[in-house]
Motif scaffolding. Sequence first.
Motif, short mmCIF file in Angstrom:
data_model
loop_
_atom_site.label_atom_id
_atom_site.label_comp_id
_atom_site.label_asym_id
_atom_site.label_seq_id
_atom_site.Cartn_x
_atom_site.Cartn_y
_atom_site.Cartn_z
N VAL A 24 0.84 -1.20 0.00
CA VAL A 24 0.00 0.00 0.00
C VAL A 24 0.87 1.25 0.00
CG1 VAL A 24 -1.73 1.28 1.30
CG2 VAL A 24 -1.91 -1.19 1.12
N ALA A 28 0.92 4.06 -2.85
CA ALA A 28 0.61 5.46 -2.53
C ALA A 28 1.76 6.38 -2.91
CB ALA A 28 0.30 5.58 -1.04
N SER A 84 -4.40 4.69 -9.83
CA SER A 84 -5.28 4.95 -8.69
C SER A 84 -6.27 3.81 -8.51
CB SER A 84 -6.05 6.25 -8.90
OG SER A 84 -5.18 7.34 -8.98
N SER A 85 -6.79 3.31 -9.61
CA SER A 85 -7.74 2.20 -9.55
C SER A 85 -7.08 0.95 -8.97
CB SER A 85 -8.29 1.89 -10.93
OG SER A 85 -9.00 2.99 -11.43
N LEU A 87 -4.54 0.88 -6.89
CA LEU A 87 -4.34 1.13 -5.47
C LEU A 87 -5.64 0.98 -4.70
CD1 LEU A 87 -2.48 2.02 -3.16
CD2 LEU A 87 -3.02 4.37 -3.75
N ILE A 88 -6.71 1.52 -5.23
CA ILE A 88 -8.02 1.42 -4.57
C ILE A 88 -8.46 -0.04 -4.51
CG2 ILE A 88 -10.46 1.98 -4.84
CD1 ILE A 88 -9.51 4.75 -5.87
N GLY A 89 -8.20 -0.80 -5.57
CA GLY A 89 -8.53 -2.23 -5.56
C GLY A 89 -7.76 -2.97 -4.49
N SER A 90 -6.49 -2.64 -4.35
CA SER A 90 -5.67 -3.28 -3.31
C SER A 90 -6.20 -2.94 -1.92
CB SER A 90 -4.21 -2.81 -3.44
OG SER A 90 -3.45 -3.27 -2.35
N LEU A 91 -6.55 -1.68 -1.71
CA LEU A 91 -7.09 -1.27 -0.41
C LEU A 91 -8.45 -1.94 -0.13
CD1 LEU A 91 -6.20 2.52 -0.44
CD2 LEU A 91 -5.18 0.75 0.99
N ALA A 92 -9.26 -2.08 -1.16
CA ALA A 92 -10.55 -2.73 -0.99
C ALA A 92 -10.38 -4.20 -0.63
CB ALA A 92 -11.38 -2.58 -2.26
N ASN A 95 -9.36 -4.39 2.93
CA ASN A 95 -10.49 -4.08 3.78
C ASN A 95 -11.41 -5.30 3.90
OD1 ASN A 95 -12.15 -2.43 5.36
ND2 ASN A 95 -13.41 -1.90 3.60
#
Length: 128
Positions: A24, A28, A84-85, A87-92, A95
């Motif tokens: 992450v 970032a 960005s997508s 990174l957001i997928g990894s964070l999701a 989560n």
Amino acid sequence: MAIGWLTVLKLVPWGDVIENAPKVASGAKKLWNNVGKKPDAPPETLAPVPGMPGDVPDPVAALQAEVLQLQGAVAQLHQQMLESSALIGSLAEQNTQLIARVEVNRKRVLGLAIAVVMLLGVVVSKLI
């Protein structure tokens, strides 16, 4: 069932969070380097076209140069959007894993609480 924040934080699988933290952080950092640190491009000055009287820039050439510049900017924005997508997928995904672990731990704690109450009942009945 309301669970206090401290209880929720105790149930978080910090090992997995720490294991995935470098991914992450690098995502970032890459995103920040692409978006945050780039200075705005200075507007290009129109060069005079040879053979034009009075060094007046050719409006067609100026428009073509502007179109090329805008196409480059769109390509950069598209690449940043893709990063960005990702990174957001990894964070999701992280989560989702955290939520699943919290639910498993909640069930375990409930089972342990029931076992402790039962053992307490057995100990009290032996003492009486």
